[in-house]
Scaffold this active site. Structure first.
Site, PDB file in Angstrom:
ATOM      1  N   HIS A  47     -28.692   1.779   1.603  1.00 51.18           N
ATOM      2  CA  HIS A  47     -27.938   0.885   0.370  1.00 51.18           C
ATOM      3  C   HIS A  47     -26.583   0.810   0.590  1.00 51.18           C
ATOM      4  O   HIS A  47     -26.072   1.209   1.623  1.00 51.18           O
ATOM      5  CB  HIS A  47     -28.162   1.802  -0.906  1.00 51.18           C
ATOM      6  CG  HIS A  47     -27.506   3.193  -0.856  1.00 51.18           C
ATOM      7  ND1 HIS A  47     -26.160   3.257  -0.889  1.00 51.18           N
ATOM      8  CD2 HIS A  47     -28.075   4.239  -0.458  1.00 51.18           C
ATOM      9  CE1 HIS A  47     -25.719   4.708  -0.695  1.00 51.18           C
ATOM     10  NE2 HIS A  47     -27.108   5.482  -0.318  1.00 51.18           N
ATOM     11  N   GLU A 103     -33.844   9.677  -2.176  1.00 53.57           N
ATOM     12  CA  GLU A 103     -32.803  10.499  -1.325  1.00 53.57           C
ATOM     13  C   GLU A 103     -33.470  12.117  -1.299  1.00 53.57           C
ATOM     14  O   GLU A 103     -34.324  12.520  -2.297  1.00 53.57           O
ATOM     15  CB  GLU A 103     -31.623  10.667  -2.189  1.00 53.57           C
ATOM     16  CG  GLU A 103     -30.511  11.337  -1.591  1.00 53.57           C
ATOM     17  CD  GLU A 103     -30.111  11.245  -0.183  1.00 53.57           C
ATOM     18  OE1 GLU A 103     -30.863  11.473   0.832  1.00 53.57           O
ATOM     19  OE2 GLU A 103     -29.010  10.793  -0.061  1.00 53.57           O
TER      20      GLU A 103
END
Length: 207
Positions: A19, A108
């Site tokens: 990201h 994550e």
């Protein structure tokens, strides 16, 4: 009569992308007040994501010299990865996108809930002493557990995406490292999470 097993038709290329720059990348205190999955991109992160979209489209289209291609996106459900996808998607027309799959297994590494900044610094020191791969954060998970779920996700994507020409996955730093370890069949001792990809950087391409 002997059966002949045809080799699988794999995607022409799989691109793994971290990201764009997030608020948490700029200020660790963000994790003390905002849930990890809701941390947004910064203005710079949005620009990074848009720029990555332009670059990825140039790679796939051979600098706009061919139109015989389509893409399929796989994305983590975190706000920062979804925002990265939206910016990158601006570089592609609807007819060039086969679909989008939001997969929670690409999220994550879980560190717990709201983080205590001082305690996290202490835990990260303990992680180095114990070993990065097997150390499990209290109320969180280890890299070993993260690797298990992304490995299952890899199998799913390969099986589901046999006929897809291009697969692009948006994820986070720890998940990116785990995916690369899984795909390259690297030994767990070689897993070094500190060597994270830069924000909005394509870290893996496979033909």
């Amino acid at each position: 009569m002997q059966a002949h097993n045809n080799p699988p038709i794999l995607p022409k290329r799989i691109i793994l992308l971290r990201h764009g720059e997030s608020q948490g990348n700029m200020d660790a205190k963000t994790y003390t007040t905002i849930p990890d999955n809701k941390i947004p991109l910064t203005v710079k992160g949005l620009a990074q994501a848009w720029g990555a979209g332009v670059q990825i489209r140039d790679v796939i289209s051979c600098n706009n010299t061919t139109s015989n291609w389509k893409v399929y996106f796989y994305v983590s459900p975190y706000q920062r990865t979804l925002s990265t996808l939206r910016e990158i998607g601006l570089s592609f027309s609807r007819k060039e996108i086969i679909g989008v799959d939001e997969d929670c297994r690409l999220r994550e590494q879980v560190f717990g809930n709201f983080q205590d900044e001082k305690k996290m610094k202490e835990l990260k020191i303990k992680k180095e002493e114990y070993g990065q791969f097997f150390y499990r954060f209290p109320d969180g998970e280890s890299i070993a557990a993260l690797s298990d779920r992304v490995s299952v996700c890899n199998d799913h994507i390969i099986t589901e995406g046999l006929s897809l020409p291009f697969c692009i996955r948006f994820t986070t730093s720890s998940a990116s490292n785990s995916i690369m370890t899984s795909v390259k069949f690297s030994a767990m001792q070689r897993f070094i999470p500190s060597q994270s990809a830069h924000n909005s950087a394509a870290t893996l391409e496979m033909r």
